[in-house]
Design a protein around this motif. Structure first.
Motif, PDB file in Angstrom:
ATOM      1  N   SER A 106       0.834  -1.206   0.000  1.00 45.91           N
ATOM      2  CA  SER A 106       0.000   0.000   0.000  1.00 45.91           C
ATOM      3  C   SER A 106       0.863   1.248   0.000  1.00 45.91           C
ATOM      4  CB  SER A 106      -0.914   0.011   1.226  1.00 45.91           C
ATOM      5  OG  SER A 106      -1.651  -1.180   1.301  1.00 45.91           O
ATOM      6  N   HIS A 107       1.829   1.280   0.890  1.00 42.64           N
ATOM      7  CA  HIS A 107       2.683   2.459   0.985  1.00 42.64           C
ATOM      8  C   HIS A 107       3.621   2.560  -0.209  1.00 42.64           C
ATOM      9  CE1 HIS A 107       1.936   2.430   5.596  1.00 42.64           C
ATOM     10  NE2 HIS A 107       0.959   3.007   4.915  1.00 42.64           N
ATOM     11  N   ALA A 108       3.979   1.411  -0.804  1.00 38.82           N
ATOM     12  CA  ALA A 108       4.773   1.452  -2.032  1.00 38.82           C
ATOM     13  C   ALA A 108       3.986   2.147  -3.142  1.00 38.82           C
ATOM     14  CB  ALA A 108       5.166   0.044  -2.460  1.00 38.82           C
ATOM     15  N   ALA A 131      -3.533  13.031   6.182  1.00 34.20           N
ATOM     16  CA  ALA A 131      -4.705  12.518   6.887  1.00 34.20           C
ATOM     17  C   ALA A 131      -4.986  11.055   6.582  1.00 34.20           C
ATOM     18  CB  ALA A 131      -5.936  13.360   6.546  1.00 34.20           C
ATOM     19  N   LYS A 132      -4.813  10.643   5.329  1.00 34.94           N
ATOM     20  CA  LYS A 132      -5.196   9.299   4.919  1.00 34.94           C
ATOM     21  C   LYS A 132      -4.048   8.301   4.884  1.00 34.94           C
ATOM     22  CE  LYS A 132      -9.584  10.162   4.118  1.00 34.94           C
ATOM     23  NZ  LYS A 132     -10.669   9.493   4.886  1.00 34.94           N
ATOM     24  N   VAL A 133      -2.795   8.799   4.908  1.00 36.79           N
ATOM     25  CA  VAL A 133      -1.662   7.883   4.790  1.00 36.79           C
ATOM     26  C   VAL A 133      -0.732   7.976   5.997  1.00 36.79           C
ATOM     27  CG1 VAL A 133       0.335   7.208   3.396  1.00 36.79           C
ATOM     28  CG2 VAL A 133      -1.751   8.012   2.274  1.00 36.79           C
ATOM     29  N   VAL A 134      -0.183   9.162   6.247  1.00 37.63           N
ATOM     30  CA  VAL A 134       0.853   9.300   7.270  1.00 37.63           C
ATOM     31  C   VAL A 134       0.314   9.024   8.671  1.00 37.63           C
ATOM     32  CG1 VAL A 134       2.503  10.869   8.347  1.00 37.63           C
ATOM     33  CG2 VAL A 134       2.179  10.914   5.870  1.00 37.63           C
ATOM     34  N   ILE A 135      -0.808   9.665   9.019  1.00 38.38           N
ATOM     35  CA  ILE A 135      -1.362   9.451  10.361  1.00 38.38           C
ATOM     36  C   ILE A 135      -1.784   7.996  10.565  1.00 38.38           C
ATOM     37  CG2 ILE A 135      -3.284  10.050  11.903  1.00 38.38           C
ATOM     38  CD1 ILE A 135      -3.066  12.915  10.887  1.00 38.38           C
ATOM     39  N   PRO A 136      -2.554   7.389   9.631  1.00 37.04           N
ATOM     40  CA  PRO A 136      -2.853   5.957   9.795  1.00 37.04           C
ATOM     41  C   PRO A 136      -1.601   5.083   9.799  1.00 37.04           C
ATOM     42  CG  PRO A 136      -4.349   6.941   8.213  1.00 37.04           C
ATOM     43  CD  PRO A 136      -3.291   7.963   8.487  1.00 37.04           C
ATOM     44  N   MET A 137      -0.563   5.461   9.029  1.00 33.52           N
ATOM     45  CA  MET A 137       0.667   4.678   8.980  1.00 33.52           C
ATOM     46  C   MET A 137       1.340   4.630  10.343  1.00 33.52           C
ATOM     47  SD  MET A 137       4.018   5.278   6.542  1.00 33.52           S
ATOM     48  CE  MET A 137       4.481   6.832   7.324  1.00 33.52           C
ATOM     49  N   GLY A 302      13.456  -4.837  14.014  1.00 34.91           N
ATOM     50  CA  GLY A 302      14.124  -3.603  13.605  1.00 34.91           C
ATOM     51  C   GLY A 302      14.351  -3.542  12.110  1.00 34.91           C
ATOM     52  N   ASN A 303      14.739  -4.678  11.508  1.00 37.32           N
ATOM     53  CA  ASN A 303      14.922  -4.718  10.050  1.00 37.32           C
ATOM     54  C   ASN A 303      13.611  -4.439   9.329  1.00 37.32           C
ATOM     55  OD1 ASN A 303      17.626  -5.365  10.351  1.00 37.32           O
ATOM     56  ND2 ASN A 303      17.271  -7.572  10.214  1.00 37.32           N
ATOM     57  N   ILE A 304      12.522  -4.983   9.872  1.00 38.35           N
ATOM     58  CA  ILE A 304      11.204  -4.744   9.280  1.00 38.35           C
ATOM     59  C   ILE A 304      10.843  -3.265   9.390  1.00 38.35           C
ATOM     60  CG2 ILE A 304       8.732  -5.218   9.532  1.00 38.35           C
ATOM     61  CD1 ILE A 304       9.541  -8.029  10.467  1.00 38.35           C
ATOM     62  N   ALA A 305      11.130  -2.670  10.555  1.00 33.24           N
ATOM     63  CA  ALA A 305      10.824  -1.254  10.757  1.00 33.24           C
ATOM     64  C   ALA A 305      11.596  -0.370   9.774  1.00 33.24           C
ATOM     65  CB  ALA A 305      11.151  -0.847  12.196  1.00 33.24           C
ATOM     66  N   VAL A 306      12.847  -0.736   9.510  1.00 24.70           N
ATOM     67  CA  VAL A 306      13.637   0.020   8.529  1.00 24.70           C
ATOM     68  C   VAL A 306      12.982  -0.046   7.149  1.00 24.70           C
ATOM     69  CG1 VAL A 306      15.836   0.100   7.285  1.00 24.70           C
ATOM     70  CG2 VAL A 306      15.820  -0.204   9.770  1.00 24.70           C
ATOM     71  N   ALA A 307      12.506  -1.237   6.773  1.00 24.02           N
ATOM     72  CA  ALA A 307      11.820  -1.390   5.479  1.00 24.02           C
ATOM     73  C   ALA A 307      10.559  -0.541   5.439  1.00 24.02           C
ATOM     74  CB  ALA A 307      11.489  -2.862   5.235  1.00 24.02           C
ATOM     75  N   TRP A 308       9.829  -0.473   6.559  1.00 29.54           N
ATOM     76  CA  TRP A 308       8.630   0.357   6.622  1.00 29.54           C
ATOM     77  C   TRP A 308       8.972   1.820   6.357  1.00 29.54           C
ATOM     78  CZ3 TRP A 308       5.841  -1.555  11.713  1.00 29.54           C
ATOM     79  CH2 TRP A 308       5.342  -2.843  11.496  1.00 29.54           C
ATOM     80  N   VAL A 309      10.001   2.308   7.034  1.00 32.28           N
ATOM     81  CA  VAL A 309      10.382   3.717   6.912  1.00 32.28           C
ATOM     82  C   VAL A 309      10.835   4.040   5.485  1.00 32.28           C
ATOM     83  CG1 VAL A 309      12.042   5.463   7.677  1.00 32.28           C
ATOM     84  CG2 VAL A 309      10.971   3.947   9.359  1.00 32.28           C
ATOM     85  N   LEU A 310      11.544   3.094   4.862  1.00 32.58           N
ATOM     86  CA  LEU A 310      12.101   3.343   3.536  1.00 32.58           C
ATOM     87  C   LEU A 310      11.093   3.193   2.408  1.00 32.58           C
ATOM     88  CD1 LEU A 310      15.569   1.517   3.759  1.00 32.58           C
ATOM     89  CD2 LEU A 310      15.141   3.985   3.799  1.00 32.58           C
ATOM     90  N   THR A 311       9.980   2.510   2.670  1.00 31.41           N
ATOM     91  CA  THR A 311       9.068   2.139   1.581  1.00 31.41           C
ATOM     92  C   THR A 311       8.576   3.330   0.772  1.00 31.41           C
ATOM     93  OG1 THR A 311       8.337   0.074   2.579  1.00 31.41           O
ATOM     94  CG2 THR A 311       6.818   1.120   1.048  1.00 31.41           C
ATOM     95  N   ILE A 312       7.994   4.320   1.405  1.00 26.50           N
ATOM     96  CA  ILE A 312       7.446   5.455   0.660  1.00 26.50           C
ATOM     97  C   ILE A 312       8.538   6.228  -0.085  1.00 26.50           C
ATOM     98  CG2 ILE A 312       6.320   7.710   0.895  1.00 26.50           C
ATOM     99  CD1 ILE A 312       4.395   6.485   2.858  1.00 26.50           C
ATOM    100  N   PRO A 313       9.641   6.633   0.567  1.00 27.86           N
ATOM    101  CA  PRO A 313      10.658   7.379  -0.192  1.00 27.86           C
ATOM    102  C   PRO A 313      11.335   6.568  -1.294  1.00 27.86           C
ATOM    103  CG  PRO A 313      11.423   6.941   2.054  1.00 27.86           C
ATOM    104  CD  PRO A 313       9.969   6.611   2.006  1.00 27.86           C
ATOM    105  N   MET A 314      11.598   5.277  -1.067  1.00 27.15           N
ATOM    106  CA  MET A 314      12.275   4.479  -2.085  1.00 27.15           C
ATOM    107  C   MET A 314      11.351   4.182  -3.265  1.00 27.15           C
ATOM    108  SD  MET A 314      15.302   4.340  -1.127  1.00 27.15           S
ATOM    109  CE  MET A 314      15.938   3.212  -2.355  1.00 27.15           C
TER     110      MET A 314
END
Length: 331
Positions: A106-108, A131-137, A302-314
């Motif tokens: 979804s975030h990709a 409102a629809k992406v960042v806050i729910p994320m 922690g590795n999963i969290a890094v992937a979460w953070v990187l998903t939208i910008p990458m």
């Protein structure tokens, strides 16, 4: 030329939908397979069917994705934006699948839309993204973690005097229902994101007015997601089902029930395109923490969290590169 491009965009959208299915198949069934409540192929077949049914339960999230994230220009330029967004999302899905990381399809897709829009000097609806992406994320994993822990503690108290073997057998049977509910929620949430992108392509191409989803778009989106789910994402399934914590049936049941509740609430009440991956992963962490904090393999988390953070910008970066290439070819 315009119609041919729309057909290409729809085809690529269905490819994304298919990758979404096999990338996120683990979301619905990893816990049930890990606890041996369901055999892998049985679980995948059940998840594919429930994904198919879930896709027909609503279109509110599709409207958010199609009209609430970017303002794509009309004509060929808009179609290139949508196509680039899909290429960016597919690229990130395949990268994270290869490394077995349960990132968010979804975030990709959201990242792809934002990146392609920015690369084209188009407008991003930042209020909608917030409102629809960042806050729910941010909120959905926190709610999933806390609620799953609460559900698990409640189950532990209710069945505190039960026989472990009998309870384990009972919760294995219950997981058949909770896994089905999770798969239904995945179909409800994730098929709609592809529907929204296809409708967006039809609108910018001049072949559709408004953002009501045609029945045939629902049908093909549901079919592609279901087929992808049955293909299975074994790499990610091992991460969710075994590497985060050693799940037992009660904890698997609690995680699935919690994640399902969050998915239904956000889809029907808020029309928010949240991540099924983040929701089930945080729920697994929540039930694992009730055992003891050391039961959770925080390094993997922690590795999963890094992937979460990187998903939208990458995904945004990949989509931007795709836009520059496609725009140069089109021009």
């Amino acid at each position: 030329m315009l119609l041919a491009t729309i057909v290409v965009v729809i085809a690529v959208a269905l490819v994304f939908d298919y990758t979404n299915g096999f990338h996120d198949a683990a979301n619905a069934i990893a816990t049930s397979v890990a606890t041996r409540a369901l055999a892998p192929r049985t679980a995948l077949a059940m998840a594919a069917v429930m994904n198919l049914i879930g896709a027909f339960l609503g279109t509110e999230v599709a409207s958010t994705v199609g009209s609430g994230i970017i303002d794509a220009p009309q004509g060929m330029s808009g179609l290139i934006v949508v196509l680039s967004a899909l290429v960016g999302a597919i690229t990130w899905n395949l990268i994270t699948w290869w490394f077995g990381l349960p990132s968010s399809s979804s975030h990709a897709l959201i990242g792809g839309l934002v990146g392609a829009a920015l690369a084209s000097a188009g407008a991003v609806q930042w209020d909608g993204v917030l409102a629809k992406v960042v806050i729910p994320m941010v909120l959905s994993p926190l709610v999933g973690f806390a609620l799953a822990a609460l559900v698990m503690l409640t189950l532990l108290w209710i069945f505190r005097n039960g026989r472990p073997r009998r309870l384990s057998t009972g919760f294995r049977h219950a997981q058949t229902v909770s896994a089905a509910a999770m798969a239904l929620g995945h179909g409800l949430q994730d098929a709609q994101k592809t529907m929204g992108v296809i409708v967006l392509a039809l609108v910018v191409g001049g072949y559709h007015e408004g953002f009501e989803v045609p029945w045939w778009v629902v049908l093909i989106s549901a079919g592609a997601l279901s087929a992808g789910t049955y293909a299975g994402g074994w790499r990610i399934m091992r991460t969710l089902g075994r590497r985060i914590i050693d799940l037992d049936p009660p904890r698997g049941f609690a995680a699935e029930v919690t994640a399902s509740a969050v998915l239904y609430t956000t889809a029907f009440a808020f029309a928010a395109p949240i991540s099924t991956t983040q929701t089930i992963t945080s729920s697994i962490l929540g039930v694992g923490a009730t055992k003891r904090l050391s039961a959770v393999r925080w390094g993997v988390a922690g590795n999963i969290a890094v992937a979460w953070v990187l998903t939208i910008p990458m995904a945004a970066l990949a989509a931007a590169v795709a836009f520059w290439v496609l725009h140069a070819i089109a021009v």
